[in-house]
Design a protein around this motif. Sequence first.
Motif, short mmCIF file in Angstrom:
data_model
loop_
_atom_site.label_atom_id
_atom_site.label_comp_id
_atom_site.label_asym_id
_atom_site.label_seq_id
_atom_site.Cartn_x
_atom_site.Cartn_y
_atom_site.Cartn_z
N ASP A 66 -8.79 68.98 30.07
CA ASP A 66 -8.88 67.57 29.73
C ASP A 66 -10.30 67.19 29.31
OD1 ASP A 66 -8.75 64.64 29.92
OD2 ASP A 66 -6.83 65.03 30.90
N GLY A 67 -10.41 66.61 28.12
CA GLY A 67 -11.68 66.08 27.66
C GLY A 67 -12.65 67.08 27.07
N GLN A 95 -7.27 59.38 23.67
CA GLN A 95 -7.27 59.41 25.13
C GLN A 95 -6.01 60.12 25.60
OE1 GLN A 95 -4.96 57.34 26.89
NE2 GLN A 95 -4.15 56.31 25.09
N THR A 96 -6.01 60.50 26.89
CA THR A 96 -4.97 61.38 27.42
C THR A 96 -3.58 60.78 27.29
OG1 THR A 96 -6.56 62.28 29.00
CG2 THR A 96 -4.24 62.66 29.46
N ASP A 140 -13.31 66.15 32.40
CA ASP A 140 -13.23 64.78 31.89
C ASP A 140 -13.79 63.79 32.90
OD1 ASP A 140 -12.18 63.00 29.71
OD2 ASP A 140 -11.02 62.20 31.37
N HIS A 156 -17.50 61.62 32.21
CA HIS A 156 -17.56 60.17 32.08
C HIS A 156 -18.83 59.62 32.73
CE1 HIS A 156 -13.90 59.22 30.09
NE2 HIS A 156 -13.10 59.62 31.05
N PRO A 193 -21.23 64.25 28.59
CA PRO A 193 -20.49 65.46 28.21
C PRO A 193 -21.33 66.72 28.11
CG PRO A 193 -20.74 63.99 26.33
CD PRO A 193 -21.28 63.26 27.50
N THR A 207 -21.86 69.06 34.00
CA THR A 207 -20.62 69.47 33.34
C THR A 207 -20.58 70.98 33.10
OG1 THR A 207 -21.68 68.78 31.27
CG2 THR A 207 -20.09 67.27 32.26
N SER A 267 -6.98 70.98 24.33
CA SER A 267 -7.49 69.75 24.95
C SER A 267 -6.84 68.56 24.27
CB SER A 267 -9.02 69.67 24.88
OG SER A 267 -9.47 69.72 23.55
N GLN A 322 -15.24 64.17 24.12
CA GLN A 322 -16.03 63.08 24.68
C GLN A 322 -17.25 62.85 23.81
OE1 GLN A 322 -16.56 61.69 28.27
NE2 GLN A 322 -14.86 62.63 29.34
N HIS A 357 -14.27 58.21 25.51
CA HIS A 357 -13.29 58.51 24.47
C HIS A 357 -12.28 57.38 24.45
CE1 HIS A 357 -10.36 59.70 27.60
NE2 HIS A 357 -11.41 60.20 28.21
N GLN A 402 -15.30 62.82 20.40
CA GLN A 402 -14.09 62.40 21.11
C GLN A 402 -12.83 62.64 20.29
OE1 GLN A 402 -13.76 58.08 21.62
NE2 GLN A 402 -15.31 57.80 20.05
#
Length: 716
Positions: A175-176, A214-215, A391, A395, A399, A404, A435, A439, A622, A629
Motif C-alpha cells: 500500500d502506497g 487512493q486505496t 502508507d 503519511h 515518503p 520509511t 501498489s 505518495q 495521495h 502519488q
Amino acid sequence: MARWRGCWRAAGGALVRVLLVWAVSTLTLLVLARILPDFRLQSADGDSVTRVGLTAAWGAGAFGLLTALVWPVVVRALLLVPALVLGLLVFFLNGSLLLMALSLIPDDRGAAAAPQTAVVVAAVMSAVASATSTALAVRDDEAYRRRLYRLAARRRRRRGPPPGGGPGLVFLQLDGVGYGVLRRAAADGLMPTVAGWLEHSHRVMPWRTDWSSQTGASQLGILHGSNHDVPAFRWYEKDTGEVMVCNRPTSAAELQRRAVARTRDGGLLSLDGASRGNLFSGGADQLALVLSVAARRGRANRSRAGYFAYFSDPANAVRTALSFVAEAGREVGQSLRSRLRAEHPRVARGGLYPLIRAFATVVERDVVVSAVIGDLLAGRSAVYADLVAYDEVAHHSGPHGRDTDRVLARLDRSLALIARVAEHAPREYRFVLLSDHGQSPGETFLSRYGLALEDLVRAGCGLPVSRRAGRTRSGAEARAAVLAALHRPVEEDGEEARSGSGSDPVVLASGNLGLISFPDLPGRATRRRIERAYPALLPTLAGHPGVGFLLVDGEVLGPGGASARLDVPGAAEELLAAFGPGAADAVRRTDSFPHVADVMVNSAYDPRAGTVHAFEEQIGSHGGLGGEQGRPFLMWPTDLSQPDPELVGAEAVHEVLRRWLREHDGPQVPLPALPAMTPLPEDSRPDDHRPQDRRLEADSSGTLPSAPGPVPDETR
C-alpha cells in the motif's frame, strides 16, 4: 518399515524439542524468581535447591499446558473485542494464566506478590519459549519441512484437492509504495527479495491511477472491476445527505454493492479466492480483516476471525505484543528526533498515533502474512492481500527517509517468508506485487499558508473563519477579497464577515484533493449558480497560490482567470499539462460521476520538486493529481503475459489480473467476461448495505504464524 522409522524419528525429535523448551522455561523461571523481589518458588521456611528446581519445572510445565489448552478458548471468547484492544490484553491474559499455573504448585510454593509481576514473568517466559522453539526449528530444517508438508496434507484432506491443475496466483499489495520508491529500494539493497525477483524472474512497470489516487478507488477497481462514482476518499452525497468514507465499514459495503451491481460479477476472487486485510472482498469465500463485511453482525461475519487464528497461539500473541510496544516506542523516538532536529516539513505525531502506527505496521502485518501462509498451504487458487505499513508511516514521516526505509526492509522480510513457505505448498505459486497508489511529498496546505481549505472556503463564502486564519496573511487576503467582492468595507477590527442565510458548505479533504458541496443547491451546482450565491468564492480559490485548479460542472478553472471546458478538444489538456499525461482524461472521467462535488479542488503541484500541498495533515499524501502519488507499480513473473505498455486506471489493472488468472488456469471454470458497464438508477440503493451476491457472504479460514519458526500441527 522405513515409513515407521521415519514416524518414530519425527516423534522422537518432537519430544526432544518439547523437553528442551520445558528445560529452558524452567531455567527462565528460576532466574526470574532470583531477580524479582516479590516472586518466589519456595515455601516461607525455605527449600533445598532440588526442591526449588522441581517447583520451577512444575510451574513451567503447568504454564505451558494452560497456554496450549486455555488460551485458544479465551481468545475465541474475546473475538468480538476490538482487535487493538485484544492486542493490548495479551499481557494481562498471559499473566492471568501464569497465576493459575503457580496456584497449581503443591504446598503454596509458587506465588507472585502482585499481578504486574505475573505479567512480566509470563511475557518473558513466552518470549523465551518462542525463541527456543524457533532456534530449534532453524537448526532442524528437515523437521520444519516435514511439519509444513504434514499440515498441508491435513488441509488437503479436509477440503479436497486444489481446484485446477495450474499454478495459483498471490497478489500482494504494498500500500502506497510508488514505482520510483520500489525501484530505489531494490537498487539500494533495502528490499533484497524484490531485487532478486527483478533480476531473475519478474518485470515491473508503472501504471497510472485515476484522479482519485487512493486505496478506496484503486482497490475497488482492481478487485471488482469498477470504481465508477468514487470521486475521492470521502465525499458528500446530496441525495442521501450522507458523507461516504472509503474506510468506514458501512460505506465500504455500499461501494462494493454498487460495483457488483454495475459489473454483475462477484469480483476477481470469486472462484476459490481469499481476501486478506483489504477494504473489499473481491468476491472471495475466505475473508480475514476485510472492511466491507465488518459492519455486518452475526455468525456470517467472521472477518476478524483472522485475529483469533493468529492470537490463539500465545507465542504469537506475546511476540506481536512485544513488537507492538517496540514499534510504538520507535515512533515516539523518531518523532522526538524530528522535532529536535527541526526537520521540515513535519506534522504532529502525538496522541494515539504511535499506537495506530504500531497496529498497522506490526499487528495487521503479522495477521495478514499469517493468513496468506495459511492460504498457500491450503492450496487456494487466488489470494489478494494488502500490507499497509508503508502508507501509514509515509503519511506522517514523508515518503522518503530513514523511517520509511526501515518499513520497506521489514516488508521485504515478510515477502521472503511468504515465498519460503510457498515452496512447501501443495501447488506451485506465482507472485504478483502491485501498489494502489504512490505518495507525493510536500508541506501541508495549513502549514504553508496558515489556514485550512475549509477556512479559505468559508472566507470566500463570507462566513466566519477561525481567528487563527484571520491573523494569517493568507487568511486576511482572502477575507479582504470577499469583502471587496461583496462591496463591503474591509473591517480593520477583525470582525468576520457573515453570510446571509442558508446552511454552510460541506468541505472535505482527500490528500491534496478537496471537495466542496452546497447542500442548499439541489443537484450538481453550475458555475452560474455558485457565483450567484457566493460571488467571491471561485476567484478566491482559483487565485490562491496553494490551489492548482478547480473543476466546476464540466469546466476547469486555473490561476490568473484561465478556464477550459472539458468538452472542448485540447483546451483542458493544455491547462492541466503540468499535472502529467492523462490528467485531463482523469478529470473528464470524474466529471461524469453522479456524486462528484460541486467544486473539486486540486492543490498546486511543483513539477521540479514533485511536491503537493495536502489539505489533510500529511507530509506524504495521495488522493489527487501531481507527482508520485499517481504512479504505482505492477510487478509480475515473466511467464505471465505482458500487460499493455500504458496501463491507465484501476479498472485496467483488474482486466490484466483477470487475464492472468485465466492463463494460469487457477480455477478450472472459466472466469466470466466483464459485461459492459451501465450506470445504476438513482433509486437502486437498498435499505441495507449487504452485498447482493451470495459469494460475498463468506467465512474466514485458519491461518499460520508469521514468524519463521515451527508451524503448529493444527490451526482453526
